[in-house]
Motif scaffolding. Structure first.
Motif, PDB file in Angstrom:
ATOM      1  N   ARG A   1      34.861  46.417  49.823  1.00  0.00           N
ATOM      2  CA  ARG A   1      36.592  45.926  49.675  1.00  0.00           C
ATOM      3  C   ARG A   1      36.689  44.359  50.704  1.00  0.00           C
ATOM      4  NH1 ARG A   1      36.681  52.154  49.188  1.00  0.00           N
ATOM      5  NH2 ARG A   1      36.455  52.457  52.550  1.00  0.00           N
TER       6      ARG A   1
ATOM      7  N   GLU B   1      39.342  42.163  49.084  1.00  0.00           N
ATOM      8  CA  GLU B   1      40.503  41.544  49.536  1.00  0.00           C
ATOM      9  C   GLU B   1      40.307  39.703  49.210  1.00  0.00           C
ATOM     10  OE1 GLU B   1      41.233  44.694  52.214  1.00  0.00           O
ATOM     11  OE2 GLU B   1      41.359  46.284  50.582  1.00  0.00           O
TER      12      GLU B   1
ATOM     13  N   GLN C   1      39.428  37.594  28.421  1.00  0.00           N
ATOM     14  CA  GLN C   1      39.978  38.186  29.272  1.00  0.00           C
ATOM     15  C   GLN C   1      40.406  37.933  30.942  1.00  0.00           C
ATOM     16  OE1 GLN C   1      39.666  42.325  29.627  1.00  0.00           O
ATOM     17  NE2 GLN C   1      41.223  42.730  30.820  1.00  0.00           N
ATOM     18  N   TYR C   2      38.509  38.117  31.813  1.00  0.00           N
ATOM     19  CA  TYR C   2      38.291  37.734  32.815  1.00  0.00           C
ATOM     20  C   TYR C   2      38.024  36.220  33.821  1.00  0.00           C
ATOM     21  CZ  TYR C   2      37.691  42.348  32.923  1.00  0.00           C
ATOM     22  OH  TYR C   2      38.024  44.660  32.961  1.00  0.00           O
TER      23      TYR C   2
ATOM     24  N   LYS D   1      37.657  44.079  40.253  1.00  0.00           N
ATOM     25  CA  LYS D   1      38.337  44.801  40.607  1.00  0.00           C
ATOM     26  C   LYS D   1      37.915  46.151  39.866  1.00  0.00           C
ATOM     27  CE  LYS D   1      42.626  43.142  43.136  1.00  0.00           C
ATOM     28  NZ  LYS D   1      43.950  42.858  43.141  1.00  0.00           N
ATOM     29  N   ASP D   2      37.572  45.315  38.764  1.00  0.00           N
ATOM     30  CA  ASP D   2      37.366  46.701  37.651  1.00  0.00           C
ATOM     31  C   ASP D   2      35.949  46.348  37.265  1.00  0.00           C
ATOM     32  OD1 ASP D   2      39.994  46.623  36.686  1.00  0.00           O
ATOM     33  OD2 ASP D   2      39.365  45.032  35.379  1.00  0.00           O
TER      34      ASP D   2
ATOM     35  N   GLU E   1      40.069  33.915  32.713  1.00  0.00           N
ATOM     36  CA  GLU E   1      41.672  33.628  33.023  1.00  0.00           C
ATOM     37  C   GLU E   1      41.245  34.337  33.877  1.00  0.00           C
ATOM     38  OE1 GLU E   1      43.503  35.012  29.774  1.00  0.00           O
ATOM     39  OE2 GLU E   1      43.427  33.488  28.647  1.00  0.00           O
ATOM     40  N   ASP E   2      41.521  35.594  35.044  1.00  0.00           N
ATOM     41  CA  ASP E   2      41.820  36.544  36.584  1.00  0.00           C
ATOM     42  C   ASP E   2      40.232  36.714  36.504  1.00  0.00           C
ATOM     43  OD1 ASP E   2      42.515  36.954  38.335  1.00  0.00           O
ATOM     44  OD2 ASP E   2      44.085  39.118  37.156  1.00  0.00           O
TER      45      ASP E   2
ATOM     46  N   ARG F   1      39.367  37.315  39.662  1.00  0.00           N
ATOM     47  CA  ARG F   1      39.290  38.344  40.981  1.00  0.00           C
ATOM     48  C   ARG F   1      39.922  40.024  39.913  1.00  0.00           C
ATOM     49  NH1 ARG F   1      40.876  38.784  46.206  1.00  0.00           N
ATOM     50  NH2 ARG F   1      42.461  40.160  46.710  1.00  0.00           N
ATOM     51  N   GLN F   2      40.113  39.572  38.736  1.00  0.00           N
ATOM     52  CA  GLN F   2      40.551  41.479  38.570  1.00  0.00           C
ATOM     53  C   GLN F   2      38.721  41.924  37.361  1.00  0.00           C
ATOM     54  OE1 GLN F   2      43.330  43.079  38.747  1.00  0.00           O
ATOM     55  NE2 GLN F   2      42.237  45.004  37.619  1.00  0.00           N
ATOM     56  N   PHE F   3      37.636  41.128  37.378  1.00  0.00           N
ATOM     57  CA  PHE F   3      36.422  40.994  36.846  1.00  0.00           C
ATOM     58  C   PHE F   3      35.864  42.162  38.647  1.00  0.00           C
ATOM     59  CE2 PHE F   3      32.296  40.659  36.860  1.00  0.00           C
ATOM     60  CZ  PHE F   3      31.790  41.369  35.815  1.00  0.00           C
TER      61      PHE F   3
END
Length: 452
Positions: A181, A185, A209-210, A219-220, A212-213, A215-217
């Motif tokens: 984590r 972060e 989708q990912y 997290k998911d 473009e972002d 970092r969100q990948f």
């Protein structure tokens, strides 16, 4: 008297034979009575027969090591590490065997080996602990690098909420999750490497989708059912030892641990013998990479990163089984990779020389006979003080079997060679021209040419 579980007619075929230790330990293990019941009291004596490695079997072991070395020299993207064991080494204890303690032998050779998959497991653990910074500096490792090199495992403890119901395991798992984590972060990771990872594990629709972002990948990621094969491949290791050794583990409270009764001091100890590879044995580790699958930065530095993981494994983890009680400890041999590069450079030079020699042989084979003879005469000149045209001139005077037209061709070549090196002198400026050797040779060639 105990014997191996073999028909009687096999005895004459096994006498006076060099039998690999793996075959004695496996197919020919002499611990059975005539009724095929195991005699536990004879386990130690039976195991002793599998300890020696006969000279003929040692040669086979050396041939395996050399064959692996030759394959490594012909591979472009390879890392090599060599180590000497400083403690007994054991692997394959879980394999089925009458001793209830197995050992890993490479079939059909019957020689001990350490599977490449097991080497990869140790190095992956080292890389993950470095990347998570669990016990010190990361030494340039991060989780993306681990996944790209070793592959992605969604069941890893730092991604999973699995509860082990064992305090020390649950604490370690939580420690890894917290380290992951923190890394997530901080966002201190290579964006190009992350995009390569996304493209490797997702279909085109999910990628859009990912990408473009990215970092969100990450997290998911814990909830996704994905897998990825890493770029690294670890080769099997063939320990180099002149013999095997025997060790003994003696549980004193076996029935208590089996849940048969409470603890007390009157239980009988139960010695369990098992095979080991003795300290002082050599282990050669080879690893190759599909570098084209990696981002440019990793293509250049994967060997350096792997070296750091090996150092960590040598210092803290160990190899094989029972490392928690000191088995499998090794010390690295210095300059192993440099020695391999040097040997590889020498081999490439030999291959280049052989190719040039073959090309020269082909060139000579395509020449007219007299041209080929001239080339062979010049190649046979071992006197650095004797110029090549003198070799040809002597041959003209000594080859009675040459035809006139052949001699004329050779003399014409001699003239050209003398002109090229400045030794063609039809006139001499010396007071005594008879002492001017180039001039006298020039006159000699002119005189010989007039004869044709």
């Amino acid at each position: 008297m105990t014997k191996a579980a073999l028909p009687n007619y096999m005895d004459k075929h096994l006498k006076h034979q060099d039998i690999p230790p793996g075959h004695i330990f496996g197919m020919y293990f002499p611990v059975w009575q005539n009724d095929w019941k195991k005699v536990d009291q004879q386990k130690t004596d039976a195991l002793k027969k599998a300890l020696s490695i006969a000279p003929g079997i040692q040669k086979m072991q050396e041939a395996l090591v050399q064959r692996q070395r030759s394959a490594a020299l012909n591979h472009q993207a390879i890392a090599y590490f060599s180590a000497d064991s400083i403690a007994p080494f054991v692997t394959g204890l879980g394999n089925e065997h009458p001793l209830e303690n197995g050992f890993a032998f490479l079939n059909p050779y019957g020689l001990p080996y350490f599977p490449g998959s097991s080497v990869k497991g140790v190095l992956r653990m080292a890389a993950e602990e470095l990347a998570l910074g669990l016990y010190g500096e990361t030494q340039s490792w991060d989780m993306l690098t681990v996944w790209l090199l070793f592959g992605f495992e969604g069941s890893a403890s730092y991604l999973s909420d699995k509860v082990y119901h064992i305090d020390i395991l649950d604490q370690e798992a939580e420690k890894r999750r917290e380290a992951y984590r923190q890394w997530l972060e901080q966002g201190d990771y290579d964006q190009d490497a992350l995009k390569i990872f996304i493209r490797s594990v997702l279909n085109e629709h999910e990628q859009k989708q990912y990408l473009e972002d990215p970092r969100q990948f990450l997290k998911d990621l814990p909830g996704k059912d994905i897998s990825l094969q890493g770029a690294l491949s670890f080769w099997d290791v063939y320990p180099q030892s002149k013999n095997l050794a025997m060790d003994i583990l003696t549980p004193h409270h076996g029935e208590y641990f089996q849940g048969k009764h409470g603890p007390h001091d009157s239980e009988q100890p139960n010695p369990n013998v098992f095979l080991t590879i003795p300290p002082g044995s050599r282990f050669d580790f080879y690893c190759t990479a599909e570098a084209a699958r990696l981002p440019e930065n990793l293509q250049q530095h994967w060997q350096t990163l792997l070296q750091q993981a090996f150092h960590y494994a040598f210092d803290w983890l160990g190899f094989g089984a029972k490392t928690a009680v000191g088995y499998g400890q090794m010390t690295e041999r210095p300059n192993a990779m440099e020695d391999l590069r040097g040997e590889k450079a020498k081999q490439e030079q030999r291959q280049k020389e052989n190719a040039e020699k073959l090309a020269e042989q082909q060139r000579l084979a395509n020449l007219p006979p007299i041209e080929r003879e001239m080339a062979e005469l010049i190649q046979s000149n071992n006197d650095p003080q004797k110029k090549d045209y003198l070799v040809l001139l002597d041959a003209v005077k000594n080859h009675a079997d040459w035809q006139s037209e052949d001699k004329e061709i050779v003399l014409t070549r001699v003239k050209v060679m003398m002109q090229e090196c400045g030794d063609w002198k039809e006139t001499s400026k010396k007071k005594k021209p008879q002492q001017d050797k180039p001039h006298q040779r020039t006159l000699e060639v002119i005189r010989l040419l007039k004869d044709f």
